[in-house]
Design an enzyme around this catalytic site. Structure first.
Site, PDB file in Angstrom:
ATOM      1  N   HIS A  18      -5.372   3.776   1.666  1.00 22.79           N
ATOM      2  CA  HIS A  18      -4.974   4.985   0.946  1.00 22.79           C
ATOM      3  C   HIS A  18      -3.732   4.727   0.092  1.00 22.79           C
ATOM      4  O   HIS A  18      -3.716   5.031  -1.113  1.00 22.79           O
ATOM      5  CB  HIS A  18      -4.688   6.104   1.950  1.00 22.79           C
ATOM      6  CG  HIS A  18      -4.296   7.394   1.322  1.00 22.79           C
ATOM      7  ND1 HIS A  18      -5.186   8.379   1.002  1.00 22.79           N
ATOM      8  CD2 HIS A  18      -3.079   7.868   0.925  1.00 22.79           C
ATOM      9  CE1 HIS A  18      -4.568   9.403   0.455  1.00 22.79           C
ATOM     10  NE2 HIS A  18      -3.274   9.115   0.394  1.00 22.79           N
ATOM     11  N   GLU A  19      -2.703   4.149   0.701  1.00 20.94           N
ATOM     12  CA  GLU A  19      -1.458   3.897  -0.030  1.00 20.94           C
ATOM     13  C   GLU A  19      -1.641   2.807  -1.079  1.00 20.94           C
ATOM     14  O   GLU A  19      -0.997   2.845  -2.134  1.00 20.94           O
ATOM     15  CB  GLU A  19      -0.336   3.528   0.950  1.00 20.94           C
ATOM     16  CG  GLU A  19      -0.011   4.591   1.983  1.00 20.94           C
ATOM     17  CD  GLU A  19       0.327   5.943   1.365  1.00 20.94           C
ATOM     18  OE1 GLU A  19       0.803   5.984   0.209  1.00 20.94           O
ATOM     19  OE2 GLU A  19       0.127   6.976   2.034  1.00 20.94           O
ATOM     20  N   HIS A  22      -2.761   4.369  -4.298  1.00 18.58           N
ATOM     21  CA  HIS A  22      -1.637   4.892  -5.077  1.00 18.58           C
ATOM     22  C   HIS A  22      -0.866   3.750  -5.750  1.00 18.58           C
ATOM     23  O   HIS A  22      -0.518   3.831  -6.934  1.00 18.58           O
ATOM     24  CB  HIS A  22      -0.674   5.664  -4.167  1.00 18.58           C
ATOM     25  CG  HIS A  22      -1.218   6.949  -3.644  1.00 18.58           C
ATOM     26  ND1 HIS A  22      -1.789   7.907  -4.442  1.00 18.58           N
ATOM     27  CD2 HIS A  22      -1.254   7.455  -2.374  1.00 18.58           C
ATOM     28  CE1 HIS A  22      -2.155   8.951  -3.706  1.00 18.58           C
ATOM     29  NE2 HIS A  22      -1.847   8.691  -2.449  1.00 18.58           N
TER      30      HIS A  22
END
Length: 453
Positions: A18-19, A22
């Site tokens: 997820h990170e 980003h």
């Protein structure tokens, strides 16, 4: 033993992906990333190529993560680096950076499902067991032993079925979406097909559990009515039953499969009394007639019969495996179906049509992580895919503290031409935190009830 390591690996992987979504999008958009952290609290490990590059951190509490970018709203930024700050980027770039995290989880789910499809799994064949009495399946004319060739929600085009798990999944979708399910059943002898409509839209429920499948009448795949694992001093042993006995009939009624036999055993208790049963069994080409008197047991307020033996053979299985492109495309459709169903369930919970008991928290996730890991790599990968979809969908919800909330801010900015004011931002953040706290409290309560209740 596997629960904690499997849980930590699952959460760590999903947060990292997820990170990383980003992070990679921020780098691609020309934004300077100051820190990439998995976990919160005291750093346990850190690495930085040089003082001007991104610092990578593994922190003490791996319950989340964050990507810290250069931003004038958080700290002063040198004029020479202002073009590298997040807040100075165009609206499409900010939108892409925020959306990349949840989308990375959905892409991971596609890949995980694809890997499972490429590896293949031994799954029960799509042959139905005997329907429970007075169920939707029995009213539709099913009797057990039918092979499902194709299936679809009512109104959709029928598609081929590879295993019983696809039948179970379509029934689950039918119940939750309020749609009937169409089955195309094939005759193994003649090769002909007939179509049956299961009116599962009539099932009134707020959650899909074993009782729902009892109402539908399809509780499991077909299994032969064999006896196994006879326990000493049990009703089966006292009657002379042995491992491998093939039960032909009970009280003169032919036994189609193990499910029907189990129903006969359980229903032997009437008005608190046990009725003896006459069994005709096939043992090594010899036909025997035995008198079986099940023992009466009571569990969870129910009284039923039990014989102290395993009833029913292991279901016939088939290796379900797909090629590279087919497997990946199925990964896309599986991710889409699970995402759509997750959103529909959330909507139903808001309207009271589905129970909030469906919400799970970290304790249940940890329990399922250990169980799936114990069943093998493919089951664990499926578990990871499901959680990755849930994480992606959850973060896209328009709650102020989540990625979806920030995307809503950007949509507002795109429509009005003005960003959300700091005052409104603060108020919305407080509402979002309150809503998320309530959601987490419900999840934890459900976990404790489910695991220890």
């Amino acid at each position: 033993m596997l629960t904690l390591p499997a849980f930590i690996l699952a959460i760590g992987l999903l947060i990292a992906v997820h990170e990383y979504g980003h992070y990679r999008m921020a780098v691609a958009c020309g934004v300077k990333v100051l820190r990439f952290s998995i976990g919160f609290g005291k750093p346990l490990w850190r690495w930085q190529a040089n003082p001007a590059s991104t610092e990578f951190v593994l922190a003490l509490f791996p319950i989340g993560g964050y990507v810290k970018m250069l931003d004038e709203r958080e700290a002063p930024v040198e004029p020479a680096q202002r073009h590298l700050a997040f807040n100075t980027q165009t609206l499409p770039r900010r939108f892409a950076i925020v959306a990349a995290g949840p989308l990375a989880n959905l892409f991971l789910a596609v890949l995980l499902y694809g890997v499972v499809n490429w590896i293949g799994m031994q799954l029960p064949t799509a042959v139905l067991s005997s329907p429970t009495p007075n169920s939707i399946a029995s009213q539709a004319g099913l009797s057990g032993g039918e092979r499902v060739a194709k299936i679809a929600l009512d109104g959709d085009e029928l598609s081929a079925v590879a295993s019983f798990e696809e039948v179970r999944w379509m029934l689950t979708r039918g119940v939750l979406e309020g749609l009937d399910v169409r089955l195309a059943l094939s005759d193994t002898q003649t090769g002909s097909e007939r179509e049956v409509l299961l009116k599962v839209s009539n099932v009134a429920t707020t959650q899909v559990d074993a009782q729902v499948f009892e109402k539908i009448g399809i509780t499991g795949p077909f299994s032969r009515p064999l006896i196994g694992a006879v326990m000493p001093d049990g009703a089966a042993a006292l009657a002379g039953l042995k491992d491998g006995d093939d039960v032909q009939a009970v009280n003169g009624q032919r036994m189609v499969d193990g499910q029907q036999l189990r129903q006969f055993i359980r229903s032997s208790v009437v008005a608190g009394l046990v009725s003896p049963q006459t069994w005709r069994v096939l043992r090594q080409s010899r036909v025997l007639e035995l008198q079986v008197t099940p023992k009466m047991v009571s569990e969870a307020g129910l009284t039923f019969g039990r014989i102290g033996a395993y009833v029913g053979s292991m279901p016939e299985t088939v290796l379900v495996r797909y090629g590279v492109l087919d497997g990946l495309w199925r990964g896309v459709t599986q991710t889409w179906d699970v995402s759509a169903l997750t959103l529909k369930m959330m909507g139903k919970m808001l309207t009271g049509e589905a129970s909030i008991k469906n919400i799970s928290g970290p304790l249940t996730i940890a329990d399922y992580a250990g169980k799936s890991a114990g069943l093998g790599m493919t089951q664990y990968l499926i578990f990871l895919a499901l959680i990755s979809v849930s994480l992606g969908v959850l973060n896209l919800l328009p709650l102020p503290v989540l990625d979806g909330g920030h995307l809503m801010y950007y949509l507002w900015e795109g429509v009005t031409g003005k960003p959300v004011t700091d005052r409104w931002m603060e108020r919305l953040q407080q509402v979002g935190i309150a809503m998320l706290t309530v959601l987490m409290s419900i999840a934890l309560f459900n976990d404790i009830t489910r695991l220890f209740g």
